[in-house]
Design a protein around this motif. Structure first.
Motif, PDB file in Angstrom:
ATOM      1  N   ARG A  97      -8.402  52.256  26.098  1.00  0.00           N
ATOM      2  CA  ARG A  97      -8.923  51.558  24.926  1.00  0.00           C
ATOM      3  C   ARG A  97      -8.097  50.328  24.591  1.00  0.00           C
ATOM      4  O   ARG A  97      -8.606  49.359  24.041  1.00  0.00           O
ATOM      5  N   PHE A  98      -6.807  50.367  24.906  1.00  0.00           N
ATOM      6  CA  PHE A  98      -5.918  49.263  24.554  1.00  0.00           C
ATOM      7  C   PHE A  98      -5.177  48.785  25.798  1.00  0.00           C
ATOM      8  O   PHE A  98      -4.775  49.594  26.639  1.00  0.00           O
ATOM      9  N   GLU A  99      -4.977  47.478  25.863  1.00  0.00           N
ATOM     10  CA  GLU A  99      -4.183  46.903  26.946  1.00  0.00           C
ATOM     11  C   GLU A  99      -3.450  45.678  26.409  1.00  0.00           C
ATOM     12  O   GLU A  99      -4.021  44.857  25.687  1.00  0.00           O
ATOM     13  N   LEU A 100      -2.193  45.578  26.770  1.00  0.00           N
ATOM     14  CA  LEU A 100      -1.341  44.462  26.351  1.00  0.00           C
ATOM     15  C   LEU A 100      -0.778  43.819  27.602  1.00  0.00           C
ATOM     16  O   LEU A 100      -0.185  44.498  28.448  1.00  0.00           O
ATOM     17  N   SER A 101      -0.965  42.499  27.738  1.00  0.00           N
ATOM     18  CA  SER A 101      -0.472  41.821  28.935  1.00  0.00           C
ATOM     19  C   SER A 101       0.193  40.497  28.576  1.00  0.00           C
ATOM     20  O   SER A 101      -0.119  39.889  27.546  1.00  0.00           O
ATOM     21  N   PHE A 102       1.089  40.069  29.467  1.00  0.00           N
ATOM     22  CA  PHE A 102       1.843  38.828  29.290  1.00  0.00           C
ATOM     23  C   PHE A 102       1.692  38.011  30.575  1.00  0.00           C
ATOM     24  O   PHE A 102       1.768  38.550  31.684  1.00  0.00           O
ATOM     25  N   ALA A 103       1.488  36.696  30.405  1.00  0.00           N
ATOM     26  CA  ALA A 103       1.240  35.843  31.561  1.00  0.00           C
ATOM     27  C   ALA A 103       1.921  34.500  31.386  1.00  0.00           C
ATOM     28  O   ALA A 103       2.274  34.093  30.275  1.00  0.00           O
ATOM     29  N   LYS A 104       2.089  33.811  32.517  1.00  0.00           N
ATOM     30  CA  LYS A 104       2.540  32.422  32.545  1.00  0.00           C
ATOM     31  C   LYS A 104       1.362  31.612  33.050  1.00  0.00           C
ATOM     32  O   LYS A 104       1.041  31.641  34.243  1.00  0.00           O
ATOM     33  N   GLY A 105       0.665  30.930  32.143  1.00  0.00           N
ATOM     34  CA  GLY A 105      -0.583  30.288  32.523  1.00  0.00           C
ATOM     35  C   GLY A 105      -1.607  31.351  32.882  1.00  0.00           C
ATOM     36  O   GLY A 105      -1.874  32.267  32.108  1.00  0.00           O
ATOM     37  N   THR A 106      -2.151  31.237  34.092  1.00  0.00           N
ATOM     38  CA  THR A 106      -3.122  32.242  34.554  1.00  0.00           C
ATOM     39  C   THR A 106      -2.478  33.318  35.412  1.00  0.00           C
ATOM     40  O   THR A 106      -3.168  34.213  35.901  1.00  0.00           O
ATOM     41  N   ASN A 107      -1.164  33.246  35.584  1.00  0.00           N
ATOM     42  CA  ASN A 107      -0.448  34.208  36.416  1.00  0.00           C
ATOM     43  C   ASN A 107       0.053  35.377  35.560  1.00  0.00           C
ATOM     44  O   ASN A 107       0.984  35.215  34.763  1.00  0.00           O
ATOM     45  N   GLN A 108      -0.576  36.538  35.714  1.00  0.00           N
ATOM     46  CA  GLN A 108      -0.174  37.700  34.925  1.00  0.00           C
ATOM     47  C   GLN A 108       1.167  38.230  35.424  1.00  0.00           C
ATOM     48  O   GLN A 108       1.365  38.447  36.621  1.00  0.00           O
ATOM     49  N   LEU A 109       2.086  38.444  34.483  1.00  0.00           N
ATOM     50  CA  LEU A 109       3.440  38.873  34.835  1.00  0.00           C
ATOM     51  C   LEU A 109       3.695  40.333  34.506  1.00  0.00           C
ATOM     52  O   LEU A 109       4.464  41.008  35.210  1.00  0.00           O
ATOM     53  N   LEU A 110       3.076  40.823  33.446  1.00  0.00           N
ATOM     54  CA  LEU A 110       3.388  42.162  32.958  1.00  0.00           C
ATOM     55  C   LEU A 110       2.216  42.668  32.142  1.00  0.00           C
ATOM     56  O   LEU A 110       1.624  41.910  31.364  1.00  0.00           O
ATOM     57  N   SER A 111       1.848  43.929  32.333  1.00  0.00           N
ATOM     58  CA  SER A 111       0.780  44.500  31.522  1.00  0.00           C
ATOM     59  C   SER A 111       1.003  45.996  31.361  1.00  0.00           C
ATOM     60  O   SER A 111       1.700  46.624  32.170  1.00  0.00           O
ATOM     61  N   VAL A 112       0.426  46.533  30.305  1.00  0.00           N
ATOM     62  CA  VAL A 112       0.526  47.968  30.052  1.00  0.00           C
ATOM     63  C   VAL A 112      -0.772  48.425  29.407  1.00  0.00           C
ATOM     64  O   VAL A 112      -1.335  47.736  28.552  1.00  0.00           O
TER      65      VAL A 112
END
Length: 295
Positions: A97-112
Protein backbone atom coordinates in the motif's frame (compact mmCIF):
# COMPACT_ATOMS: atom_id res chain seq x y z
CA UNK A 1 36.54 -12.62 25.56
CA UNK A 2 37.35 -12.40 21.87
CA UNK A 3 34.94 -15.26 21.11
CA UNK A 4 32.16 -13.40 22.95
CA UNK A 5 32.47 -10.55 20.45
CA UNK A 6 31.75 -12.74 17.44
CA UNK A 7 28.10 -12.61 16.30
CA UNK A 8 26.01 -15.73 16.66
CA UNK A 9 23.97 -14.59 13.64
CA UNK A 10 24.37 -12.04 10.86
CA UNK A 11 21.65 -9.74 12.20
CA UNK A 12 23.85 -8.62 15.11
CA UNK A 13 26.20 -6.78 12.78
CA UNK A 14 23.62 -5.39 10.39
CA UNK A 15 22.76 -1.70 10.32
CA UNK A 16 19.85 -0.88 12.66
CA UNK A 17 18.60 1.86 10.30
CA UNK A 18 16.06 1.27 7.55
CA UNK A 19 17.30 4.03 5.21
CA UNK A 20 20.90 5.02 4.52
CA UNK A 21 20.03 8.62 3.62
CA UNK A 22 23.23 10.11 4.99
CA UNK A 23 25.20 8.42 2.19
CA UNK A 24 22.60 8.89 -0.55
CA UNK A 25 22.83 11.94 -2.84
CA UNK A 26 19.20 12.42 -3.89
CA UNK A 27 17.11 15.29 -5.21
CA UNK A 28 13.76 13.53 -5.57
CA UNK A 29 11.44 11.88 -3.08
CA UNK A 30 8.44 9.85 -4.19
CA UNK A 31 5.65 8.75 -1.88
CA UNK A 32 3.10 6.25 -3.11
CA UNK A 33 -0.02 5.69 -1.02
CA UNK A 34 -2.28 3.18 -2.81
CA UNK A 35 -3.03 4.96 -6.10
CA UNK A 36 -1.89 8.40 -4.93
CA UNK A 37 1.62 9.55 -5.87
CA UNK A 38 3.47 12.57 -4.50
CA UNK A 39 6.81 13.56 -6.04
CA UNK A 40 9.04 16.17 -4.38
CA UNK A 41 11.97 17.68 -6.28
CA UNK A 42 14.86 19.74 -4.90
CA UNK A 43 16.60 22.55 -6.78
CA UNK A 44 20.32 23.47 -6.65
CA UNK A 45 19.28 26.32 -4.33
CA UNK A 46 17.91 23.70 -1.91
CA UNK A 47 14.31 24.75 -2.46
CA UNK A 48 11.84 21.91 -2.72
CA UNK A 49 8.74 21.88 -4.89
CA UNK A 50 5.95 19.40 -5.54
CA UNK A 51 5.94 18.28 -9.18
CA UNK A 52 3.27 15.63 -8.79
CA UNK A 53 0.31 15.88 -8.64
CA UNK A 54 0.35 18.70 -11.23
CA UNK A 55 0.54 21.59 -11.51
CA UNK A 56 3.96 22.15 -9.84
CA UNK A 57 3.70 24.03 -6.55
CA UNK A 58 5.84 25.38 -3.75
CA UNK A 59 6.90 22.92 -1.07
CA UNK A 60 7.92 23.68 2.50
CA UNK A 61 11.67 23.14 2.25
CA UNK A 62 12.24 23.44 5.99
CA UNK A 63 9.54 20.90 6.77
CA UNK A 64 10.88 18.45 4.19
CA UNK A 65 14.39 18.84 5.56
CA UNK A 66 13.08 17.98 9.02
CA UNK A 67 11.24 15.02 7.56
CA UNK A 68 14.42 13.66 5.97
CA UNK A 69 16.20 13.95 9.32
CA UNK A 70 13.26 12.14 10.92
CA UNK A 71 13.52 9.29 8.42
CA UNK A 72 17.27 8.99 8.95
CA UNK A 73 16.46 7.69 12.44
CA UNK A 74 14.02 5.02 11.15
CA UNK A 75 14.98 1.89 13.10
CA UNK A 76 14.75 -1.75 12.08
CA UNK A 77 13.39 -3.79 15.00
CA UNK A 78 13.86 -7.23 13.48
CA UNK A 79 15.25 -9.11 10.50
CA UNK A 80 13.52 -11.89 8.59
CA UNK A 81 15.24 -14.56 6.56
CA UNK A 82 17.50 -13.31 3.76
CA UNK A 83 16.15 -16.04 1.52
CA UNK A 84 13.77 -14.86 -1.16
CA UNK A 85 11.30 -17.71 -0.59
CA UNK A 86 9.20 -15.70 1.89
CA UNK A 87 5.61 -15.45 0.52
CA UNK A 88 5.07 -11.74 -0.07
CA UNK A 89 1.28 -11.98 0.12
CA UNK A 90 1.48 -13.25 3.70
CA UNK A 91 3.40 -10.09 4.63
CA UNK A 92 1.22 -7.70 2.61
CA UNK A 93 4.14 -7.01 0.28
CA UNK A 94 2.80 -8.55 -2.92
CA UNK A 95 0.78 -5.36 -3.47
CA UNK A 96 2.27 -2.91 -0.94
CA UNK A 97 0.00 0.00 0.00
CA UNK A 98 2.90 2.35 0.71
CA UNK A 99 6.23 2.91 -1.00
CA UNK A 100 8.92 5.50 -0.33
CA UNK A 101 11.74 6.05 -2.81
CA UNK A 102 14.66 8.42 -3.32
CA UNK A 103 16.24 9.27 -6.67
CA UNK A 104 18.81 11.47 -8.39
CA UNK A 105 16.92 12.79 -11.39
CA UNK A 106 15.36 9.73 -13.00
CA UNK A 107 17.89 7.35 -11.44
CA UNK A 108 16.30 5.59 -8.46
CA UNK A 109 18.81 5.14 -5.64
CA UNK A 110 16.82 3.73 -2.74
CA UNK A 111 13.29 2.51 -2.12
CA UNK A 112 11.30 0.69 0.52
CA UNK A 113 7.84 -0.92 0.40
CA UNK A 114 5.56 -1.42 3.40
CA UNK A 115 3.16 -4.26 4.11
CA UNK A 116 1.22 -5.71 7.03
CA UNK A 117 1.70 -5.38 10.76
CA UNK A 118 3.46 -8.43 12.30
CA UNK A 119 1.41 -10.48 14.75
CA UNK A 120 1.63 -9.17 18.33
CA UNK A 121 3.68 -6.15 17.14
CA UNK A 122 1.23 -3.28 16.71
CA UNK A 123 4.02 -0.70 16.55
CA UNK A 124 5.90 -2.39 13.70
CA UNK A 125 5.47 -3.04 9.99
CA UNK A 126 6.99 -5.39 7.43
CA UNK A 127 9.25 -3.49 5.04
CA UNK A 128 10.94 -4.70 1.85
CA UNK A 129 13.92 -3.19 0.07
CA UNK A 130 13.22 -4.12 -3.58
CA UNK A 131 16.79 -3.52 -4.78
CA UNK A 132 18.24 -6.11 -2.38
CA UNK A 133 15.11 -8.17 -1.75
CA UNK A 134 15.66 -7.91 2.02
CA UNK A 135 12.57 -7.97 4.23
CA UNK A 136 12.76 -6.46 7.71
CA UNK A 137 10.50 -5.37 10.54
CA UNK A 138 10.61 -1.60 11.04
CA UNK A 139 9.05 1.05 13.26
CA UNK A 140 5.49 1.80 12.12
CA UNK A 141 5.04 5.30 13.55
CA UNK A 142 7.53 6.83 11.08
CA UNK A 143 5.14 5.90 8.27
CA UNK A 144 2.68 8.62 9.36
CA UNK A 145 3.92 11.20 6.78
CA UNK A 146 3.25 8.68 3.99
CA UNK A 147 -0.46 8.84 4.76
CA UNK A 148 -0.72 12.62 4.43
CA UNK A 149 -2.32 14.63 1.64
CA UNK A 150 0.11 16.58 -0.55
CA UNK A 151 -1.11 19.79 1.10
CA UNK A 152 0.89 18.75 4.18
CA UNK A 153 4.10 19.15 2.14
CA UNK A 154 3.13 22.51 0.59
CA UNK A 155 4.54 25.85 1.64
CA UNK A 156 1.57 27.52 3.38
CA UNK A 157 3.10 31.01 3.41
CA UNK A 158 1.37 33.60 1.27
CA UNK A 159 4.49 35.78 1.10
CA UNK A 160 7.98 34.35 0.63
CA UNK A 161 10.53 35.16 3.36
CA UNK A 162 11.92 38.66 2.83
CA UNK A 163 14.21 40.98 4.74
CA UNK A 164 14.00 44.75 5.14
CA UNK A 165 16.55 45.13 2.34
CA UNK A 166 14.28 43.34 -0.14
CA UNK A 167 11.53 45.99 -0.29
CA UNK A 168 10.94 49.67 0.47
CA UNK A 169 7.36 50.27 -0.72
CA UNK A 170 4.10 48.91 0.71
CA UNK A 171 0.75 49.38 -1.05
CA UNK A 172 -2.55 48.88 0.79
CA UNK A 173 -5.86 48.72 -1.07
CA UNK A 174 -9.25 48.32 0.57
CA UNK A 175 -11.66 50.64 2.32
CA UNK A 176 -8.81 53.14 2.07
CA UNK A 177 -5.93 53.12 -0.40
CA UNK A 178 -2.49 54.33 0.62
CA UNK A 179 1.21 53.79 -0.06
CA UNK A 180 4.09 53.72 2.42
CA UNK A 181 7.76 54.43 1.62
CA UNK A 182 10.85 53.48 3.60
CA UNK A 183 13.18 56.44 3.69
CA UNK A 184 16.98 56.43 3.84
CA UNK A 185 16.83 56.73 7.63
CA UNK A 186 14.85 53.44 7.69
CA UNK A 187 11.73 55.26 8.90
CA UNK A 188 8.48 54.84 7.02
CA UNK A 189 6.35 57.70 5.71
CA UNK A 190 3.07 57.82 3.85
CA UNK A 191 3.15 58.81 0.19
CA UNK A 192 0.87 61.82 0.64
CA UNK A 193 1.32 65.60 0.67
CA UNK A 194 2.00 65.64 4.39
CA UNK A 195 4.43 62.68 4.20
CA UNK A 196 2.78 61.41 7.34
CA UNK A 197 5.32 59.66 9.57
CA UNK A 198 4.52 56.05 10.44
CA UNK A 199 4.86 54.67 13.95
CA UNK A 200 7.89 52.29 13.84
CA UNK A 201 6.42 49.78 16.29
CA UNK A 202 3.06 49.62 14.50
CA UNK A 203 4.81 49.29 11.13
CA UNK A 204 7.00 46.49 12.43
CA UNK A 205 3.98 44.61 13.81
CA UNK A 206 2.10 45.09 10.55
CA UNK A 207 4.94 43.70 8.42
CA UNK A 208 5.49 40.74 10.75
CA UNK A 209 1.78 39.89 10.60
CA UNK A 210 1.70 40.21 6.83
CA UNK A 211 4.87 38.18 6.21
CA UNK A 212 3.74 35.54 8.70
CA UNK A 213 0.29 35.02 7.16
CA UNK A 214 -0.22 31.35 6.27
CA UNK A 215 -3.02 29.42 4.62
CA UNK A 216 -4.76 26.73 6.62
CA UNK A 217 -6.42 25.11 3.63
CA UNK A 218 -6.21 24.94 -0.14
CA UNK A 219 -9.61 25.97 -1.51
CA UNK A 220 -8.86 25.33 -5.18
CA UNK A 221 -5.61 24.95 -7.06
CA UNK A 222 -6.59 25.88 -10.61
CA UNK A 223 -9.12 28.73 -10.69
CA UNK A 224 -10.68 30.30 -13.78
CA UNK A 225 -13.40 32.39 -12.11
CA UNK A 226 -12.27 34.38 -9.09
CA UNK A 227 -15.69 35.98 -8.59
CA UNK A 228 -16.80 32.88 -6.70
CA UNK A 229 -14.22 33.72 -4.04
CA UNK A 230 -14.55 37.50 -4.16
CA UNK A 231 -11.05 37.76 -5.58
CA UNK A 232 -11.97 39.31 -8.92
CA UNK A 233 -12.31 42.54 -6.95
CA UNK A 234 -10.51 41.90 -3.64
CA UNK A 235 -11.81 43.53 -0.48
CA UNK A 236 -8.24 44.05 0.74
CA UNK A 237 -4.86 43.85 -1.00
CA UNK A 238 -1.31 44.23 0.31
CA UNK A 239 1.77 44.52 -1.92
CA UNK A 240 5.50 44.79 -1.26
CA UNK A 241 7.74 46.44 -3.89
CA UNK A 242 11.39 47.25 -4.34
CA UNK A 243 12.23 50.51 -6.08
CA UNK A 244 14.58 49.89 -9.00
CA UNK A 245 15.69 51.18 -12.40
CA UNK A 246 14.98 49.25 -15.61
CA UNK A 247 17.26 48.79 -18.62
CA UNK A 248 15.98 52.04 -20.13
CA UNK A 249 17.03 53.95 -17.03
CA UNK A 250 13.45 54.53 -15.89
CA UNK A 251 12.30 54.12 -12.30
CA UNK A 252 10.14 51.06 -11.74
CA UNK A 253 8.74 49.07 -8.84
CA UNK A 254 9.61 45.37 -8.72
CA UNK A 255 6.98 43.16 -7.01
CA UNK A 256 8.43 41.28 -4.05
CA UNK A 257 5.30 39.81 -2.49
CA UNK A 258 1.61 40.36 -2.10
CA UNK A 259 -1.68 38.87 -1.06
CA UNK A 260 -5.32 39.58 -1.93
CA UNK A 261 -8.27 38.85 0.36
CA UNK A 262 -11.77 38.09 -0.91
CA UNK A 263 -15.01 36.81 0.56
CA UNK A 264 -15.12 36.11 4.29
CA UNK A 265 -17.14 33.69 6.36
CA UNK A 266 -17.56 33.54 10.11
CA UNK A 267 -14.03 32.29 10.71
CA UNK A 268 -12.41 32.15 7.27
CA UNK A 269 -11.36 34.34 4.39
CA UNK A 270 -10.36 33.42 0.84
CA UNK A 271 -6.93 34.64 -0.19
CA UNK A 272 -4.59 34.56 -3.17
CA UNK A 273 -0.88 35.17 -3.63
CA UNK A 274 0.07 37.84 -6.12
CA UNK A 275 2.02 35.31 -8.26
CA UNK A 276 -0.26 32.25 -8.17
CA UNK A 277 -3.62 31.15 -9.50
CA UNK A 278 -4.54 29.03 -6.48
CA UNK A 279 -7.08 30.17 -3.88
CA UNK A 280 -6.35 29.55 -0.20
CA UNK A 281 -8.24 29.79 3.06
CA UNK A 282 -6.86 32.06 5.80
CA UNK A 283 -8.28 32.53 9.33
CA UNK A 284 -10.45 35.63 9.28
CA UNK A 285 -8.90 36.74 12.56
CA UNK A 286 -5.62 37.21 10.68
CA UNK A 287 -7.20 39.63 8.24
CA UNK A 288 -8.83 41.58 11.06
CA UNK A 289 -5.39 42.28 12.54
CA UNK A 290 -4.04 43.91 9.38
CA UNK A 291 -4.42 47.70 8.98
CA UNK A 292 -7.06 48.97 6.58
CA UNK A 293 -6.64 52.72 7.08
CA UNK A 294 -3.64 54.99 7.28
CA UNK A 295 -4.40 56.28 10.75
Amino acid sequence: RFLNLLPVNSALWRSPYLLDLANTDFDRIQIRNNNSVIVLENSPANRWRIIQPPPPKRADSERIGQLVEYWKQWLVTGFTSDKNDTPLDALGLDKPRFELSFAKGTNQLLSVQFGNTPANMTNAVFARLPMSGNIVVAEAHRMAPLRRHYWAFCDHRLIDPVTDADFDIVDVHGPENFRLHRRTNQLWRADNKQETPIDPALMYNFLELLKGTEAVELAKEVVTDYAEYGLDNPSHSYRLYRAATNAAGQATNVPVGGVDFGKSGIDRTFARRHDENAVYVVPRARLELLPKALY
